[in-house]
Motif scaffolding. Structure first.
Motif, short mmCIF file in Angstrom:
data_model
loop_
_atom_site.label_atom_id
_atom_site.label_comp_id
_atom_site.label_asym_id
_atom_site.label_seq_id
_atom_site.Cartn_x
_atom_site.Cartn_y
_atom_site.Cartn_z
N ALA A 41 -3.59 -38.78 -30.32
CA ALA A 41 -1.33 -38.27 -30.82
C ALA A 41 -1.32 -37.69 -31.61
O ALA A 41 -2.57 -36.57 -32.75
CB ALA A 41 -0.91 -40.04 -30.87
N HIS A 42 0.00 -36.84 -31.82
CA HIS A 42 0.39 -36.21 -32.66
C HIS A 42 1.73 -36.82 -33.52
O HIS A 42 2.06 -38.18 -33.31
CB HIS A 42 0.87 -34.53 -32.32
CG HIS A 42 -0.20 -34.16 -31.68
ND1 HIS A 42 -0.27 -34.34 -30.24
CD2 HIS A 42 -0.59 -32.90 -32.00
CE1 HIS A 42 -0.74 -33.37 -30.02
NE2 HIS A 42 -1.22 -32.31 -31.22
N MET A 43 1.97 -36.68 -35.32
CA MET A 43 2.50 -37.39 -35.51
C MET A 43 3.41 -36.40 -36.42
O MET A 43 3.38 -35.56 -36.89
CB MET A 43 1.50 -38.40 -36.67
CG MET A 43 2.60 -38.90 -37.70
SD MET A 43 1.20 -39.76 -39.40
CE MET A 43 2.58 -40.17 -40.36
N ILE A 44 4.71 -36.54 -36.32
CA ILE A 44 5.71 -36.64 -37.24
C ILE A 44 5.93 -37.00 -38.05
O ILE A 44 6.52 -38.64 -38.07
CB ILE A 44 6.60 -35.53 -36.51
CG1 ILE A 44 7.79 -36.28 -35.50
CG2 ILE A 44 6.02 -34.68 -35.22
CD1 ILE A 44 9.33 -35.51 -34.63
N ILE A 45 7.10 -37.05 -38.90
CA ILE A 45 7.53 -37.48 -39.93
C ILE A 45 9.05 -37.08 -40.91
O ILE A 45 9.51 -35.63 -40.42
CB ILE A 45 6.71 -37.59 -41.15
CG1 ILE A 45 6.67 -38.22 -42.63
CG2 ILE A 45 7.14 -35.91 -42.06
CD1 ILE A 45 5.72 -39.09 -42.90
N SER A 46 9.98 -38.02 -40.74
CA SER A 46 11.31 -38.48 -41.62
C SER A 46 11.49 -37.43 -42.61
O SER A 46 10.66 -37.90 -43.73
CB SER A 46 11.99 -39.76 -42.08
OG SER A 46 13.32 -39.17 -42.25
N ILE A 47 12.38 -36.47 -42.97
CA ILE A 47 12.69 -35.35 -44.14
C ILE A 47 13.80 -36.04 -44.22
O ILE A 47 14.47 -35.61 -43.09
CB ILE A 47 11.87 -34.84 -44.35
CG1 ILE A 47 11.81 -33.46 -43.16
CG2 ILE A 47 10.78 -34.46 -44.15
CD1 ILE A 47 12.04 -32.26 -43.02
N TRP A 48 14.30 -35.48 -45.38
CA TRP A 48 16.21 -35.34 -45.30
C TRP A 48 16.83 -34.65 -45.98
O TRP A 48 15.64 -33.72 -46.88
CB TRP A 48 16.74 -36.77 -46.32
CG TRP A 48 16.55 -37.94 -45.03
CD1 TRP A 48 14.82 -38.36 -44.81
CD2 TRP A 48 17.81 -38.93 -44.46
NE1 TRP A 48 15.08 -39.97 -43.66
CE2 TRP A 48 16.76 -39.80 -43.94
CE3 TRP A 48 18.27 -39.10 -44.98
CZ2 TRP A 48 17.59 -40.76 -43.68
CZ3 TRP A 48 19.70 -39.96 -43.97
CH2 TRP A 48 18.80 -41.11 -43.29
N SER A 49 18.00 -34.27 -46.22
CA SER A 49 18.83 -33.48 -46.88
C SER A 49 19.16 -33.72 -48.22
O SER A 49 19.75 -32.89 -48.91
CB SER A 49 20.07 -32.64 -46.29
OG SER A 49 19.12 -32.21 -44.64
N SER A 50 18.28 -34.71 -48.38
CA SER A 50 18.99 -35.30 -49.88
C SER A 50 17.48 -35.93 -50.78
O SER A 50 17.11 -35.81 -50.35
CB SER A 50 19.88 -36.21 -50.11
OG SER A 50 19.60 -37.10 -49.18
N PHE A 51 17.75 -35.79 -52.05
CA PHE A 51 16.73 -36.57 -52.98
C PHE A 51 17.45 -37.26 -53.99
O PHE A 51 18.12 -37.16 -54.39
CB PHE A 51 16.12 -35.16 -53.70
CG PHE A 51 15.34 -34.26 -52.58
CD1 PHE A 51 14.49 -34.49 -52.65
CD2 PHE A 51 16.46 -32.62 -52.49
CE1 PHE A 51 13.81 -33.57 -51.80
CE2 PHE A 51 15.33 -32.05 -51.53
CZ PHE A 51 14.49 -32.46 -51.14
#
Length: 801
Positions: free
Chosen positions: A322-332
């Motif tokens: 299987a493959h995995m992607i991950i949550s990233i945001w526009s803020s820090f």
């Protein structure tokens, strides 16, 4: 008396000649078209190709040369001709005629042979109101157009309004969680219009006019394009704003996620359970907070103690194929390394965003503000910093990026917020293009370092041109309901009609606020099943949501009606992979679309224009999702009323079959004539799907993941009643070698009169390509179809059926 009349006539003619000479001095032919200096306004027509013209309007005495964020095309040389007549200049490219009224600057657009305008501006509607944009002198701008009273238009992005034809409405175009705005519409008359402005904009259509009004701009700037039909318009839009690259084959399999997996063990176990159940799965997604607390928001690092070995997590998922992607945001968050580095270059915004509190408890505690700030994605140095930290995830094998809050989240927006300085001016000026910039930054930076793996981005927001960045947009955190499901069909179709072909939604809806019993609510279980059946015919099939987990085993076990229906449509998705992947090639190579409103393929059938709950998936499959409950009943016990499953009676759904074609029921092979409504039974594991006559449909093997088996023995289903053609596309399934021509195609042609299927010579090649294979060719009939087994070695074969 006669002499006096003659003298007056001579004087009139003389005066007109003088006036025309004066006008001629104000008409300047340019390299791209023409520039007209009128009394109060300058009008420029710039041809980008023979079918697309840019219109610029600005106050006389001002000069402007705006640089587009969406348009990347370099204008080609177009030979245009100018024709002057009293009060009008007409510029012709051979495909489009553009007429400008010299008294008021009104622009009208006509086709090559048309005597009446396809579209024209409303006379006197161009408006420039002086506007102070954070200390910069600018304008609030407006332009109105006149559409035919019954003219159907589509596009404008992905919204939750439930309106298919975009007439008689007012829309405040500011990017939001569940609304993605693209200031582009196309008409059934075969033209499109792109309003190239990124500030908050009002689109309004009423009986008086159709208009765009933007808060700030240096000029009116829009593109008119004539394509003849919807595909032609989309081709013109993509020629302006960029072509859509190919996604990897595995992205078209089934995806599972939830808000959120709380440990790496939990995430890996989900994939393992799917494998144990023998239910196909290709992708799993890790949502937020793997970084720890909110002060470390979006650290792009596994700082949460429940993710002790992220590299092993990725490897475990990969070992399970299987493959995995991950949550990233526009803020820090303020304690992240990114925040500190971005702050040094003044690339953080000061407006309220998510999360508001450093505490994870709900509601947010204002005594502990999170300090999270949105980054300036308009700044190329900031985009590079963003990738600098993200590439660490790339190095451990993360397969793609779930770019959440890419609008970005912006709470309680004020004028002061919009005055925020960005690298490209005020935030107001470029506000709606934020997703284009942040998504583009990730795509461009990954392409610089890795061509062995195709960029795959799942994003919550989009803007014109985003198709060029390998991104699939989802419709945001919609609240689950039957109306919401219907609205997703409409949202996906109108979004696709803006030229951005990849779209999806949270299967089942994100929030379950309308279902107190969550997964124990039989109406929700039915709704989830119908949503998943719809999702099987989306460019991405992805189950996700909050409030309750959505994995298949949460809905019972094999033998349960809901469970079996879910598994059936996941398996159907994999059966269709050769068709889906070949369709994706047509998107990249020939500007096609995957989700197709019926007006795209049947514009002459007026019945299809308003249809909002049916669509074509590719050019062969007519999909009719069920968007109303059918299998629940009320149960009254004392004072309590609950809902219960009721499968005692099989219900039906009406479906419209477009005129001009014969249609085959996908499930039963029953033939139907077009141009009529039909009633079809819809048990919980069936939605009406029809195949257009003349279609050639490849069916793939039964697999647990997209690349488990080679396509060495495909079933080829031929649906008679019309001639047809299908191109089977194959490549290495990932990487960008296809851009260098490293792929193969096999063209199938059906001659309906002779009942002969021609399988042409294979074109092209790629490493690992099948040299020899078998095609099991079936002529689809209501009775058992005739099947011929064909050995194919790359050379033409003719099959008589």
């Amino acid at each position: 008396m006669i002499v006096m009349k003659f003298s007056k006539h001579v004087f009139t003619v003389f005066f007109m000649v003088i006036m025309l000479q004066c006008i001629a001095q104000d008409v300047q032919q340019t390299e791209r078209g023409v520039k007209l200096a009128l009394n109060t306004t300058t009008v420029e027509l710039q041809f980008y190709n023979a079918s697309t013209v840019r219109v610029l309007k600005y106050p006389a005495g001002k000069e402007t040369d705006p640089k587009s964020l969406s348009v990347i095309a370099t204008p080609v040389k177009v030979n245009v001709s100018l024709k002057r007549s009293a009060g009008t200049v007409t510029v012709s490219s051979g495909q489009v005629n553009v007429a400008v009224n010299l008294s008021d600057g009104q622009v009208s657009f006509l086709g090559q042979k048309s005597k009446t305008p396809l579209l024209k501006e409303k006379a006197g509607s161009t408006s420039f109101e002086p506007f102070n944009d954070a200390g910069v002198s600018s304008y609030a701008i407006k332009q109105a157009f006149e559409l035919d009273p019954e003219e159907a238009i589509y596009g404008l992005g992905s919204q939750q309004r439930g309106k298919m034809i975009q007439r008689n409405l007012k829309m405040n175009m500011v990017q939001g969680n569940t609304d993605d705005y693209v200031p582009f519409f196309q008409s059934v008359k075969g033209y499109g219009l792109f309003w190239d402005n990124y500030s908050p904009t009002i689109f309004e259509d009423n009986t008086a006019a159709t208009s765009f009004s933007s808060q700030v701009g240096d000029c009116v700037d829009y593109y008119f394009m004539y394509g003849g039909n919807a595909d032609g318009v989309i081709a013109q839009m993509r020629s302006l704003t960029g072509q859509a690259p190919m996604f990897p084959l595995w992205t078209y399999g089934f995806w599972q996620s939830r808000e959120r997996y709380k440990s790496q063990a939990e995430l890996v176990d989900v994939v393992r359970k799917y494998r144990q159940l023998n239910v196909p799965l290709d992708g799993v997604i890790q949502d937020w907070q793997y970084w720890g607390n909110n002060y470390l928001w979006n650290a792009m690092d596994f700082l949460n103690v429940d993710f002790p070995d992220p590299k092993k997590m990725v490897e475990d998922v990969r070992r399970l194929n299987a493959h995995m992607i991950i949550s990233i945001w526009s803020s820090f968050g303020p304690q992240t390394l990114q925040y500190k580095e971005l702050e040094k270059i003044n690339a953080l915004f000061n407006f309220k965003t998510w999360p508001e509190s450093g505490s994870e408890k709900w509601p947010p505690n204002p005594n502990y503000p999170s300090g999270v700030r949105v980054y300036d994605a308009y700044n190329p140095a900031a985009r590079d910093i963003y990738w600098k930290y993200l590439k660490n995830m790339h190095s451990i094998g993360i397969d793609g990026w779930w770019m959440d809050s890419s609008e970005p989240d912006h709470f309680n927006a004020t004028d002061a917020d919009l005055n925020t300085k960005t690298f490209l001016g005020s935030f107001r000026r470029v506000r709606n293009a934020y997703p284009l910039m942040t998504v583009g930054g990730v795509y461009q930076n990954q392409r610089k370092v890795d061509n062995s793996k195709r960029v795959f981005i799942l994003t919550r927001s989009a803007f014109a041109g985003q198709q060029r960045y390998g991104a699939n947009t989802w419709s945001g955190d919609v609240v689950s309901s039957w109306d919401a499901l219907h609205n997703q069909v409409i949202a996906g179709l109108n979004f696709s009609l803006t030229g951005i072909p990849h779209w999806n939604s949270d299967i089942g809806g994100f929030f379950l606020w309308n279902f107190r019993r969550k997964l124990d609510d039989p109406e929700y279980r039915e709704l989830y099943t119908r949503w998943l059946e719809f999702g099987a015919f989306n460019p991405m099939m992805r189950s996700h949501g909050a409030d309750a987990p959505r994995e298949i085993y949460q809905f019972g076990k094999k033998g349960d009606k809901v469970y079996d229906a879910i598994e059936k449509f996941i398996r159907l998705r994999y059966t269709l992979l050769p068709y889906i992947y070949s369709t994706s090639y047509q998107v990249t190579a020939n500007q096609s679309s995957m989700m197709r409103a019926l007006m795209m393929d049947f514009p002459s059938d007026k019945n299809v224009l308003p249809i909002s709950d049916q669509f074509m998936f590719g050019k062969s499959l007519l999909v009719c999702p069920v968007v109303k409950p059918m299998y629940v009943k009320k149960v009254i016990a004392g004072k309590d009323t609950t809902m219960a499953e009721d499968f005692s009676t099989v219900r039906t759904r009406d479906a419209y079959l477009p005129a001009g074609s014969k249609w085959f029921d996908f499930w039963t092979s029953e033939p139907n004539n077009g141009g009529q409504w039909v009633k079809k039974e819809t048990p919980i594991d069936i939605i009406p799907v029809f195949v257009k006559a003349g279609s050639i449909l490849p069916a793939g093997p039964s697999v647990q993941y997209a690349t488990e088996k080679k396509w060495d023995e495909l079933e080829i289903r031929v649906y008679p009643g019309a001639d047809g053609e299908f191109v089977l596309y194959e490549d290495e399934n990932d990487n960008y070698n296809y851009e260098k021509g490293v792929f193969s195609t096999i063209t199938f042609r059906w001659d309906d009169k002779k009942k002969i299927l021609t399988i042409a010579d294979r074109a092209g090649a790629f490493p690992g390509m099948l040299s020899n294979r078998k095609f099991n060719v079936t002529l689809v009939q209501q009775q058992a179809g005739k099947t011929s087994n064909v050995n194919y070695a790359g050379k033409q074969v003719k099959v008589k059926l």
